[in-house]
Design an enzyme around this catalytic site. Structure first.
Site, PDB file in Angstrom:
ATOM      1  CG  HIS A  28      -1.916   1.091   1.282  1.00 15.95           C
ATOM      2  ND1 HIS A  28      -3.026   1.075   2.111  1.00 15.95           N
ATOM      3  CD2 HIS A  28      -1.978   2.277   0.633  1.00 15.95           C
ATOM      4  CE1 HIS A  28      -3.711   2.196   1.957  1.00 15.95           C
ATOM      5  NE2 HIS A  28      -3.084   2.961   1.063  1.00 15.95           N
ATOM      6  CG  HIS A 208      -7.706   3.378  -0.186  1.00 19.11           C
ATOM      7  ND1 HIS A 208      -7.032   2.766  -1.202  1.00 19.11           N
ATOM      8  CD2 HIS A 208      -6.800   4.204   0.419  1.00 19.11           C
ATOM      9  CE1 HIS A 208      -5.773   3.206  -1.227  1.00 19.11           C
ATOM     10  NE2 HIS A 208      -5.608   4.077  -0.251  1.00 19.11           N
ATOM     11  CD  GLU A 211      -7.514   6.714   4.721  1.00 19.40           C
ATOM     12  OE1 GLU A 211      -8.113   6.696   3.620  1.00 19.40           O
ATOM     13  OE2 GLU A 211      -6.409   7.275   4.888  1.00 19.40           O
ATOM     14  CG  ASP A 289      -1.615   5.785   2.674  1.00 17.30           C
ATOM     15  OD1 ASP A 289      -1.883   5.561   1.470  1.00 17.30           O
ATOM     16  OD2 ASP A 289      -2.432   6.282   3.471  1.00 17.30           O
TER      17      ASP A 289
HETATM   18  N1  ADE Z   1      -4.782   8.718  -1.861  1.00 16.89           N
HETATM   19  C1  ADE Z   1      -3.523   8.779  -1.430  1.00 16.89           C
HETATM   20  N2  ADE Z   1      -3.476   8.445  -0.125  1.00 16.89           N
HETATM   21  C2  ADE Z   1      -4.743   8.165   0.258  1.00 16.89           C
HETATM   22  C3  ADE Z   1      -5.341   7.756   1.483  1.00 16.89           C
HETATM   23  N3  ADE Z   1      -4.644   7.578   2.599  1.00 16.89           N
HETATM   24  N4  ADE Z   1      -6.675   7.570   1.494  1.00 16.89           N
HETATM   25  C4  ADE Z   1      -7.399   7.769   0.399  1.00 16.89           C
HETATM   26  N5  ADE Z   1      -6.878   8.151  -0.765  1.00 16.89           N
HETATM   27  C5  ADE Z   1      -5.551   8.341  -0.846  1.00 16.89           C
HETATM   28 ZN    ZN Z   2      -3.752   4.794   0.478  1.00 16.96          ZN
END
Ligand code: ADE
Ligand code: ZN
Length: 356
Positions: A28, A208, A211, A289
């Site tokens: 990721h 995703h 989150e 990330d």
């Molecule tokens: N694009 C880049 N990083 C991201 C994240 N943490 N969550 C959603 N979209 C992203």
């Molecule tokens: Zn991401």
């Protein structure tokens, strides 16, 4: 510090050193999120692009985020300096070098075509740069690289379909489809046709979810999109039946600890739920990330977690590393080879994979 504290601290240091040097996969990471301020300034100069900040130090100082959206605003603005094939090559090559230094043997890397096509920078510009850097990383660093095309969820599903269509000539250069950007209000249900198309094209599917969005988005990513892996997924913890399902079905969550702290998904590292997910049997591992924005690459993430959470044992650290390899989309033979290498590395350091 008494003798036993000193002993524990040196054991922790030895564990950190072993983890940092261990073979691992990073599953990721957004290539656009690896744009360091120094490279952003160099590319801005090269391309005659004006930046809002006077220096790379000022830009870095702006990296204080209250939530996902405040980060995304800056991340999309940063993309503006990426104009030529060489820019994308330089960007990706810089990441691969850092990843190799961190012991990464396999990198599965997101790219966001819509962040570029919206600015008039097309696939014919960025793909050759990304492909060239990956080929060099494989040849010179021995890294195994796979790209995942990621669609921006704040845009329409039709825009995602058009992006997948435009990517057809580059199909051999990416292995899967991902979904990123602003999660709240953009549920997985918005992209069911897109993921059905991806499945029909033989693409691996990740998304995703969980989150900032609720646990229900994790469930929907599995049920409606056929996601094989969930990116982040930490909010799944709000639904214990879902956690049990993830553990039972071996669904991996690609957790990004520094990102979660920086974007206020968790209050601080000590409060991160990575340990509880791991102990519940969920296949979690550690990723970066957007390392240029969140304060570190994959080893900085492992280090931050292991330092902040003393309850994470040697066996836990081994499990995180092993999960990273096992959850990759590489071939079963390749995964088996890396796992043997990890085991040898662990044994050579006098560590026992099963022991706390
Ligand atoms: N694009 C880049 N990083 C991201 C994240 N943490 N969550 C959603 N979209 C992203
Ligand atoms: Zn991401």
């Amino acid at each position: 510090m008494n003798a036993s504290d000193a002993d524990q601290s040196s054991q922790r240091q030895a564990l950190l050193a072993a983890v940092c040097a261990a073979p691992k996969a990073e599953l990721h990471v957004h290539i656009e999120g690896t744009l360091e301020p120094e490279l952003a300034f160099e590319l801005a100069r090269r391309n005659g692009v004006a930046l809002r900040w006077a220096s790379s130090e000022q830009l870095r100082a702006a990296y204080a985020f209250g939530d996902l959206q405040s980060f995304l605003d800056l991340y999309y603005a940063g993309c503006d300096v990426l104009r030529t094939t060489q820019d994308f090559d330089d960007l990706a090559w810089a990441y691969f070098q850092r990843a190799a230094t961190d012991g990464v043997v396999r990198a599965e890397v997101f790219f966001d075509p819509q962040s570029h096509t919206a600015r008039g920078v097309g696939f014919e510009v960025f793909m050759p740069g990304l492909v060239r850097a990956a080929a060099r990383a494989e040849a010179e660093l021995g890294l195994s690289v796979a790209y995942i095309l990621s669609v921006l969820r704040h845009l329409s599903e039709d825009a995602g379909m058009a992006t997948l269509q435009a990517a057809r000539p580059w199909r051999e250069h990416f292995i899967g489809l991902g979904l990123d950007s602003s999660e709240r209000g953009n549920p997985p249900a918005k992209f069911t046709r897109l993921y059905a198309l991806a499945r029909a094209q033989g693409l691996r599917r990740v998304a995703h979810a969980g989150e900032e969005g609720p646990a229900a988005y994790v469930r929907d990513a599995l049920d409606l999109l056929g996601a094989e892996r969930i990116d982040h997924g930490v909010r799944a913890d709000d639904d214990q039946a879902l956690v049990q399902r993830l553990a039972r079905d071996g669904v991996a969550l690609t957790v990004c600890p520094l990102s979660n702290v920086k974007l206020c998904v968790v209050p601080d590292m000590a409060a991160h739920n990575l340990p509880s997910l791991l102990h519940a049997g969920v296949k979690v591992m550690v990723n970066s990330d957007d390392p240029a924005y969140f304060g570190g690459y994959v080893n900085a993430n492992y280090t931050a977690v292991l330092q902040a959470v003393p309850g994470l044992s040697t066996a836990d650290a081994y499990r995180l590393l092993r999960n990273s390899l096992q959850a990759s989309f590489a071939s079963a033979e390749q995964i088996a080879t890396w796992t043997v290498q990890l085991d040898a590395h662990w044994r050579a350091r006098g560590l026992d994979a099963a022991k706390a």
